[in-house]
Motif scaffolding. Structure first.
Motif, PDB file in Angstrom:
ATOM      1  N   PHE A 158       0.821  -1.207   0.000  1.00 39.07           N
ATOM      2  CA  PHE A 158       0.000   0.000   0.000  1.00 39.07           C
ATOM      3  C   PHE A 158       0.862   1.267   0.000  1.00 39.07           C
ATOM      4  CE2 PHE A 158      -3.343  -2.879   1.720  1.00 39.07           C
ATOM      5  CZ  PHE A 158      -4.258  -2.667   0.694  1.00 39.07           C
ATOM      6  N   ALA A 159       2.088   1.154   0.481  1.00 39.91           N
ATOM      7  CA  ALA A 159       2.981   2.306   0.432  1.00 39.91           C
ATOM      8  C   ALA A 159       3.341   2.672  -1.004  1.00 39.91           C
ATOM      9  CB  ALA A 159       4.253   2.009   1.226  1.00 39.91           C
ATOM     10  N   SER A 160       3.210   1.712  -1.916  1.00 35.85           N
ATOM     11  CA  SER A 160       3.519   1.971  -3.329  1.00 35.85           C
ATOM     12  C   SER A 160       2.420   2.775  -4.004  1.00 35.85           C
ATOM     13  CB  SER A 160       3.712   0.651  -4.070  1.00 35.85           C
ATOM     14  OG  SER A 160       4.667  -0.166  -3.431  1.00 35.85           O
ATOM     15  N   PHE A 161       1.225   2.805  -3.430  1.00 37.80           N
ATOM     16  CA  PHE A 161       0.120   3.582  -3.993  1.00 37.80           C
ATOM     17  C   PHE A 161       0.252   5.013  -3.476  1.00 37.80           C
ATOM     18  CE2 PHE A 161      -4.232   5.073  -4.587  1.00 37.80           C
ATOM     19  CZ  PHE A 161      -4.555   4.524  -5.818  1.00 37.80           C
ATOM     20  N   VAL A 162       0.909   5.847  -4.264  1.00 32.61           N
ATOM     21  CA  VAL A 162       1.273   7.191  -3.833  1.00 32.61           C
ATOM     22  C   VAL A 162       0.053   8.094  -3.863  1.00 32.61           C
ATOM     23  CG1 VAL A 162       2.732   9.201  -4.328  1.00 32.61           C
ATOM     24  CG2 VAL A 162       3.616   6.873  -4.666  1.00 32.61           C
ATOM     25  N   GLY A 163      -0.134   8.839  -2.789  1.00 33.40           N
ATOM     26  CA  GLY A 163      -1.221   9.809  -2.773  1.00 33.40           C
ATOM     27  C   GLY A 163      -1.733  10.059  -1.371  1.00 33.40           C
ATOM     28  N   SER A 164      -2.065  11.311  -1.104  1.00 33.80           N
ATOM     29  CA  SER A 164      -2.632  11.682   0.190  1.00 33.80           C
ATOM     30  C   SER A 164      -3.952  12.428   0.028  1.00 33.80           C
ATOM     31  CB  SER A 164      -1.649  12.566   0.969  1.00 33.80           C
ATOM     32  OG  SER A 164      -1.326  13.736   0.228  1.00 33.80           O
ATOM     33  N   SER A 165      -4.480  12.459  -1.186  1.00 29.14           N
ATOM     34  CA  SER A 165      -5.766  13.106  -1.427  1.00 29.14           C
ATOM     35  C   SER A 165      -6.883  12.287  -0.800  1.00 29.14           C
ATOM     36  CB  SER A 165      -6.013  13.246  -2.926  1.00 29.14           C
ATOM     37  OG  SER A 165      -6.158  11.971  -3.528  1.00 29.14           O
ATOM     38  N   THR A 166      -8.038  12.898  -0.698  1.00 28.96           N
ATOM     39  CA  THR A 166      -9.191  12.207  -0.121  1.00 28.96           C
ATOM     40  C   THR A 166      -9.527  10.948  -0.916  1.00 28.96           C
ATOM     41  OG1 THR A 166     -10.092  14.313   0.660  1.00 28.96           O
ATOM     42  CG2 THR A 166     -11.618  12.453   0.527  1.00 28.96           C
ATOM     43  N   ALA A 167      -9.469  11.052  -2.251  1.00 27.22           N
ATOM     44  CA  ALA A 167      -9.796   9.904  -3.102  1.00 27.22           C
ATOM     45  C   ALA A 167      -8.798   8.773  -2.912  1.00 27.22           C
ATOM     46  CB  ALA A 167      -9.823  10.339  -4.568  1.00 27.22           C
ATOM     47  N   ALA A 168      -7.490   9.109  -2.852  1.00 26.45           N
ATOM     48  CA  ALA A 168      -6.470   8.080  -2.686  1.00 26.45           C
ATOM     49  C   ALA A 168      -6.569   7.403  -1.328  1.00 26.45           C
ATOM     50  CB  ALA A 168      -5.084   8.691  -2.877  1.00 26.45           C
ATOM     51  N   LEU A 169      -6.784   8.189  -0.288  1.00 19.80           N
ATOM     52  CA  LEU A 169      -6.895   7.615   1.052  1.00 19.80           C
ATOM     53  C   LEU A 169      -8.117   6.712   1.177  1.00 19.80           C
ATOM     54  CD1 LEU A 169      -5.922  10.702   3.251  1.00 19.80           C
ATOM     55  CD2 LEU A 169      -4.510   8.724   2.659  1.00 19.80           C
ATOM     56  N   GLU A 170      -9.205   7.071   0.518  1.00 18.13           N
ATOM     57  CA  GLU A 170     -10.414   6.243   0.570  1.00 18.13           C
ATOM     58  C   GLU A 170     -10.194   4.910  -0.137  1.00 18.13           C
ATOM     59  OE1 GLU A 170     -14.259   4.854   1.234  1.00 18.13           O
ATOM     60  OE2 GLU A 170     -13.035   6.364   2.224  1.00 18.13           O
ATOM     61  N   VAL A 171      -9.499   4.946  -1.266  1.00 22.80           N
ATOM     62  CA  VAL A 171      -9.205   3.697  -1.984  1.00 22.80           C
ATOM     63  C   VAL A 171      -8.348   2.785  -1.121  1.00 22.80           C
ATOM     64  CG1 VAL A 171      -7.900   2.725  -3.906  1.00 22.80           C
ATOM     65  CG2 VAL A 171      -9.463   4.606  -4.307  1.00 22.80           C
ATOM     66  N   LYS A 172      -7.321   3.328  -0.499  1.00 22.00           N
ATOM     67  CA  LYS A 172      -6.452   2.505   0.340  1.00 22.00           C
ATOM     68  C   LYS A 172      -7.201   1.969   1.561  1.00 22.00           C
ATOM     69  CE  LYS A 172      -2.868   5.510   0.218  1.00 22.00           C
ATOM     70  NZ  LYS A 172      -1.475   6.014   0.421  1.00 22.00           N
ATOM     71  N   ARG A 173      -8.118   2.767   2.105  1.00 25.36           N
ATOM     72  CA  ARG A 173      -8.911   2.290   3.245  1.00 25.36           C
ATOM     73  C   ARG A 173      -9.761   1.091   2.850  1.00 25.36           C
ATOM     74  NH1 ARG A 173     -13.813   2.331   5.251  1.00 25.36           N
ATOM     75  NH2 ARG A 173     -14.646   3.358   3.399  1.00 25.36           N
ATOM     76  N   GLN A 174     -10.436   1.201   1.702  1.00 28.94           N
ATOM     77  CA  GLN A 174     -11.271   0.095   1.235  1.00 28.94           C
ATOM     78  C   GLN A 174     -10.431  -1.140   0.925  1.00 28.94           C
ATOM     79  OE1 GLN A 174     -13.941   1.188  -1.962  1.00 28.94           O
ATOM     80  NE2 GLN A 174     -14.343   3.197  -1.068  1.00 28.94           N
ATOM     81  N   ALA A 175      -9.274  -0.913   0.307  1.00 33.64           N
ATOM     82  CA  ALA A 175      -8.422  -2.044  -0.074  1.00 33.64           C
ATOM     83  C   ALA A 175      -7.857  -2.753   1.152  1.00 33.64           C
ATOM     84  CB  ALA A 175      -7.298  -1.554  -0.980  1.00 33.64           C
ATOM     85  N   ARG A 176      -7.504  -1.986   2.185  1.00 32.73           N
ATOM     86  CA  ARG A 176      -6.987  -2.618   3.409  1.00 32.73           C
ATOM     87  C   ARG A 176      -8.068  -3.479   4.070  1.00 32.73           C
ATOM     88  NH1 ARG A 176      -4.198   2.467   4.206  1.00 32.73           N
ATOM     89  NH2 ARG A 176      -1.933   2.134   4.045  1.00 32.73           N
TER      90      ARG A 176
END
Length: 499
Positions: A158-176
């Motif tokens: 997940f560290a490879s998915f670069v981004g701190s925007s709301t959209a990026a953080l939401e995607v990483k939350r769902q994926a985790r």
């Protein structure tokens, strides 16, 4: 004068006695175990190995189970199977030996013991060519196993998915959250948004992280070979097939994760068999009538509209519902403009590491110019532009003019972020290759991006008469994303007044 016996039994007895005497005298040692695996006899040559094996007296060795006094012995295997092991390498405390193990049978043919013969006690000199070849084969096999294991491991987290925007953080939350489940995951998004990277990350964060990660790209495998690729091939299944058979991706991924990329390109004939495999948890290799059980977690990805394909009849509805258990929408880059600066830095660092050159450093106006692009190819397209800049520039300091030149040659609109010109005028300037620069009224990159976004939304609402759904479609974003941006910018009527 003694004559040779002529009856078969006497000949066998003579041959056995002669062979035993030959081995006893020519070998480096012999031992005998009974049907219970206990050592019952050793010859004089074998006694010299006892100190090295850790025994001072013969009675500490003879009468004990062979497995407890001779390390790594295979005598018990010969007792169990009745099959001889004519040539083998044995390594223990006393050294490395070339040995033979021969079962002994009674008159009824029952195995009553095993004779172990030490043929050579210094194989590194007496059998040097054979030992060298064996060592090379062992090394090649180990390297092949390591290479295969590395290919089956995940490349990203997940560290490879670069981004701190709301959209990026939401995607990483769902994926985790999805990583902790065993249910299928369906990654939806345009090409180049990072769906494969997320699939790797989901596996790496899951309980199956130590097991294989196997991927299949539906668009890269011919339709006629997809079934064999999925389910494997039985030995000699068809003319030209491997005599040993071949495992399919389901078998290779057993215990791990199977990633189905470009799911929308799967032919209907394979969809039927894939659905059955997922429902039953078993596959039938081509040319075989045996079912093989498997345990895989499926992660699928597509850039196509599967719901529309279901309505069109080009994708099975039952398979769609089987895979669409945990859908995750991966947003396009135009919905993650706050992440572009971070992505540029990460991509430039990776390009420099791979190419061995200096890392690109983009000026603020160069980054602003890249941030203004629509990026239909998303992160993949952004990387392509940065790679072109790295290859075509004599310096690692990149200005807006260099970015504009690459964008024009790539057929991309060199959009600018001028503070004085409306969108229509800015696009006209980009068409003729002009970069607007107003140093006296210069503002930060986020401020310029926010202004451009506000203008784009206002123009879309104006063109659609205030219809938010139509405006979201025109902008290429979801209606929810449009509502979020409107809430952040203020009242809709105020935005329309700006337009």
């Amino acid at each position: 004068m003694t004559r040779l016996p002529r009856d078969a039994q006497s000949i066998l007895e003579l041959a056995a006695r002669s062979m035993f005497e030959l081995f006893a005298n020519a070998s480096e040692g012999m031992l005998l175990v009974d049907r219970d695996g206990r050592v019952v006899w050793i010859n004089d040559q074998y006694r010299r190995f006892l100190p090295a094996l850790g025994f001072e007296r013969e009675e500490d060795f003879v009468g004990h189970p062979v497995s407890s006094v001779v390390q790594h012995t295979q005598m018990h295997q010969v007792l169990a199977t009745g099959k001889p092991i004519l040539i083998d390498l044995l390594t223990n405390r006393a050294g490395t030996f070339v040995v033979s193990r021969i079962p002994l049978r009674d008159g009824a043919g029952e195995v009553i013991g095993v004779l172990g013969i030490v043929l050579f006690d210094h194989p590194e000199t007496t059998l040097q060519p054979l030992i060298s070849k064996f060592a090379r084969l062992e090394q090649d096999l180990s390297e092949a196993r390591r290479e295969l294991a590395s290919q089956r491991r995940t490349k990203y987290t997940f560290a490879s998915f670069v981004g701190s925007s709301t959209a990026a953080l939401e995607v990483k939350r769902q994926a985790r959250r999805a990583a902790q489940s065993a249910s299928p995951v369906l990654l939806l998004g345009e090409t180049g948004t990072g769906k494969e990277l997320l699939a790797h990350a989901i596996h790496a964060a899951s309980p199956r992280a130590g097991r294989p990660f196997v991927s299949v790209n539906m668009a890269a495998v011919p339709d006629t070979l997809l079934e064999a690729e999925f389910f494997g091939v039985a030995p000699g299944a068809y003319t030209g097939a491997d005599k040993k058979g071949r495992d399919g991706k389901f078998k290779l991924a057993d215990g791990g994760t199977l990633f189905l990329d470009e799911l929308g390109d799967m032919p209907m004939s394979v969809q039927v068999k894939l659905l059955r495999a997922l429902q039953e948890g078993e596959i039938e290799p081509l040319g075989s009538n045996k079912l093989v059980r498997f345990d895989v977690r499926v992660v699928a990805a597509t850039s196509r509209d599967l719901q529309q394909m279901v309505r069109d009849g080009s994708f099975r509805e039952d398979l769609y519902y089987r895979l669409n258990v945990l859908p995750i929408r991966v947003p396009p880059l135009r919905e993650r403009q706050d992440d572009i600066a971070l992505l540029i830095e990460a991509l430039c660092e990776d390009i420099a590491a791979r190419g061995g050159g200096a890392q690109l450093e983009l000026t603020a106006d160069a980054q602003a110019l890249l941030a203004a692009q629509p990026w239909r190819g998303n992160i993949r397209e952004l990387r392509n532009v940065l790679e072109q800049l790295a290859l075509r520039s004599d310096t690692h300091h990149i200005a807006a003019a260099q970015v504009g030149a690459v964008l024009r040659e790539a057929g991309l609109p060199a959009l600018t972020l001028g503070t004085q010109a409306p969108p229509s005028a800015a696009m006209h300037m980009a068409a003729v290759g002009t970069v607007v620069d107003a140093p006296s009224a210069w503002r930060t990159l986020p401020e310029q991006i926010a202004e451009l976004e506000q203008r784009a939304i206002a123009e879309a609402l104006a063109r659609t008469g205030g219809n938010r759904s139509a405006a979201a479609k025109l902008l290429g974003i979801s209606r929810a994303s449009l509502y979020d941006r409107l809430a952040a910018q203020g009242d809709v009527s105020e935005i329309q007044t700006v337009a």
